[in-house]
Design an enzyme around this catalytic site. Structure first.
Site, mmCIF file in Angstrom:
data_model
loop_
_atom_site.group_PDB
_atom_site.id
_atom_site.type_symbol
_atom_site.label_atom_id
_atom_site.label_comp_id
_atom_site.label_asym_id
_atom_site.label_seq_id
_atom_site.Cartn_x
_atom_site.Cartn_y
_atom_site.Cartn_z
ATOM 1 N N ASP A 108 -2.105 2.912 -4.243
ATOM 2 C CA ASP A 108 -3.452 3.194 -3.696
ATOM 3 C C ASP A 108 -4.248 1.859 -3.858
ATOM 4 O O ASP A 108 -4.354 0.851 -4.999
ATOM 5 C CB ASP A 108 -4.254 4.079 -4.599
ATOM 6 C CG ASP A 108 -2.705 5.243 -4.040
ATOM 7 O OD1 ASP A 108 -2.239 5.114 -3.069
ATOM 8 O OD2 ASP A 108 -3.276 5.956 -5.044
ATOM 9 N N HIS B 55 1.157 -1.283 -0.494
ATOM 10 C CA HIS B 55 -0.465 -0.512 0.010
ATOM 11 C C HIS B 55 0.935 1.172 -0.101
ATOM 12 O O HIS B 55 0.100 2.142 0.341
ATOM 13 C CB HIS B 55 -1.152 0.266 1.342
ATOM 14 C CG HIS B 55 -1.927 0.543 1.574
ATOM 15 N ND1 HIS B 55 -1.881 1.565 0.057
ATOM 16 C CD2 HIS B 55 -3.347 0.557 1.323
ATOM 17 C CE1 HIS B 55 -3.886 2.025 -0.280
ATOM 18 N NE2 HIS B 55 -4.116 1.263 1.192
#
Length: 397
Positions: A372, A368
């Site tokens: 995204d 992450h």
């Protein structure tokens, strides 16, 4: 003075000729290079011992590193005179491993190859059987002595079985298992791991595979599997979303214009992830051949360190073991890993009708920090769409 020097040279030459040859035939062999970044390993098994005669290219020992198990082969023929390491010992690249006498003659009785030795053993067994058959009639002709009357059996009290003792067995982790554990935990500690899921209808791929299997196998001499469809679909999406093929390096993001896909392979010694290079250039047949070669090397324990170097994206197929759903861990230093799972007939809605379809759950674990949620969800959804309609892969839409 000149005559004195000549006579001295002749004496030295005569003395040199009288020195036994075995003074120069003993050779110390060091632990060879075992791949990039590998500096040490553990002796898993010594297949030869001191006093054994070895032929050139015979396997002396198996050395287990944190990546692969390597065969150490003999470069010369001769008799091993000394071993500098024992089973389980730690060895370093470039350090002495064994000493061999290359002038030693091959002992009598060791000329046969393993195949001929097997044949000799079979011949011996056949001869023994024939002798037993010949002796059997003679034994039958001899009249046996009268059998003694069996003694009366006394009643025996039932034995009381005690429960088995609870025990524990402790054994050291292999170097490869230690390395796998370390890498997986490092990935959890370093990466911001998150997993997204998507279900995929495998009907179209299964129909295409069944319809084209014979023609494909006839032309390419290899079977068409499911993995090649997923690799081609992944390549397509990695080209459309290069951020998934990128990686964080310090404070930079490194983009690669090549796609090297690591395929997780379960081997007897542990999980390995050999790499398929330049997948953007490979056809379905090329992918299938490469996968077969890697699987065979994995079963034989011949996957080398070079086979596992690199990789920009990983695919893991837990479905071959019946896994319905899971969350794979990223293969560092990559940014994402695709998890395939078992194909199961499940009720789904098609055209407002409930029908049974062969469905597979797909999982994408991603970092992450660089990806995204939108990037990951879009990647997995489009990959699933390409699998549900393989024409998109061929037409690049």
């Amino acid at each position: 003075m000149r005559q004195f020097a000549i006579s001295l040279f002749k004496v030295s030459q005569t003395q040199f000729a009288q020195i036994p040859k075995f003074y120069f035939s003993k050779k110390v062999v060091n632990v060879p290079t075992m791949g990039d970044s590998i500096t040490e390993g553990d002796v898993k098994e010594l297949q030869k011992k001191v006093g054994d005669y070895v032929n050139q290219d015979d396997v002396i020992a198996l050395i287990e590193t944190d990546k692969v198990t390597i065969d150490i082969r003999c470069a010369d023929s001769g008799i091993i005179t000394q071993m500098f390491a024992a089973d389980g010992a730690k060895v370093e690249v470039g350090k002495p491993f064994y000493e061999i006498d290359t002038s030693a003659a091959k002992p009598a009785g060791t000329t046969g190859t393993p195949e001929t030795k097997k044949e000799q053993k079979q011949e011996v067994k056949q001869e023994v059987k024939q002798e037993q058959k010949q002796e059997a009639p003679a034994a039958q002709k001899s009249t046996p002595p009268p059998a003694a009357k069996p003694a009366e059996k006394k009643p025996v009290a039932p034995s009381v079985t005690t429960p088995t003792q609870r025990t524990e067995k402790r054994e050291p982790m292999s170097r490869m298992r230690q390395r796998i554990a370390q890498r997986l935990k490092d990935a959890q500690n370093t990466y911001a791991l998150l997993t997204t899921f998507q279900e995929c209808d495998m009907s179209a791929v299964m129909e295409a595979r069944e319809a084209m299997q014979k023609d494909f196998q006839k032309k390419h001499n290899v079977k068409l599997g499911f993995s090649s469809f997923f690799i081609k679909a992944a390549v397509k999406q990695l080209q459309e979303q290069p951020i998934v093929n990128a990686v964080i390096d310090g404070t930079d993001i490194v983009y690669r214009n090549y796609i090297d896909i690591s395929m997780a392979v379960a081997t007897p010694t542990g999980l390995m992830v050999p790499v398929l290079r330049n997948c953007e250039r490979l056809s379905f047949a090329d992918i299938e051949r490469t996968l077969i070669d890697l699987a065979e090397k994995g079963r034989q324990g011949k996957i080398s360190a070079d086979d596992m170097v690199g990789g920009t994206f990983t695919i893991s197929n837990g479905g071959v073991f019946g896994s319905l759903m899971g969350t794979p861990i990223i293969n560092a230093p990559q940014s994402a890993i695709l998890g395939m799972h078992a194909i199961v007939n499940r009720p789904v809605v098609r055209n407002d009708q409930i029908v049974a379809r062969p469905m597979m759950y797909l999982a994408l674990t991603y970092d992450h920090r660089i990806l995204d949620g939108k990037d990951a969800a879009t990647f997995l959804k489009r990959l699933s769409t390409s699998i549900e309609d393989p024409r998109r892969i061929l037409l690049d839409v």
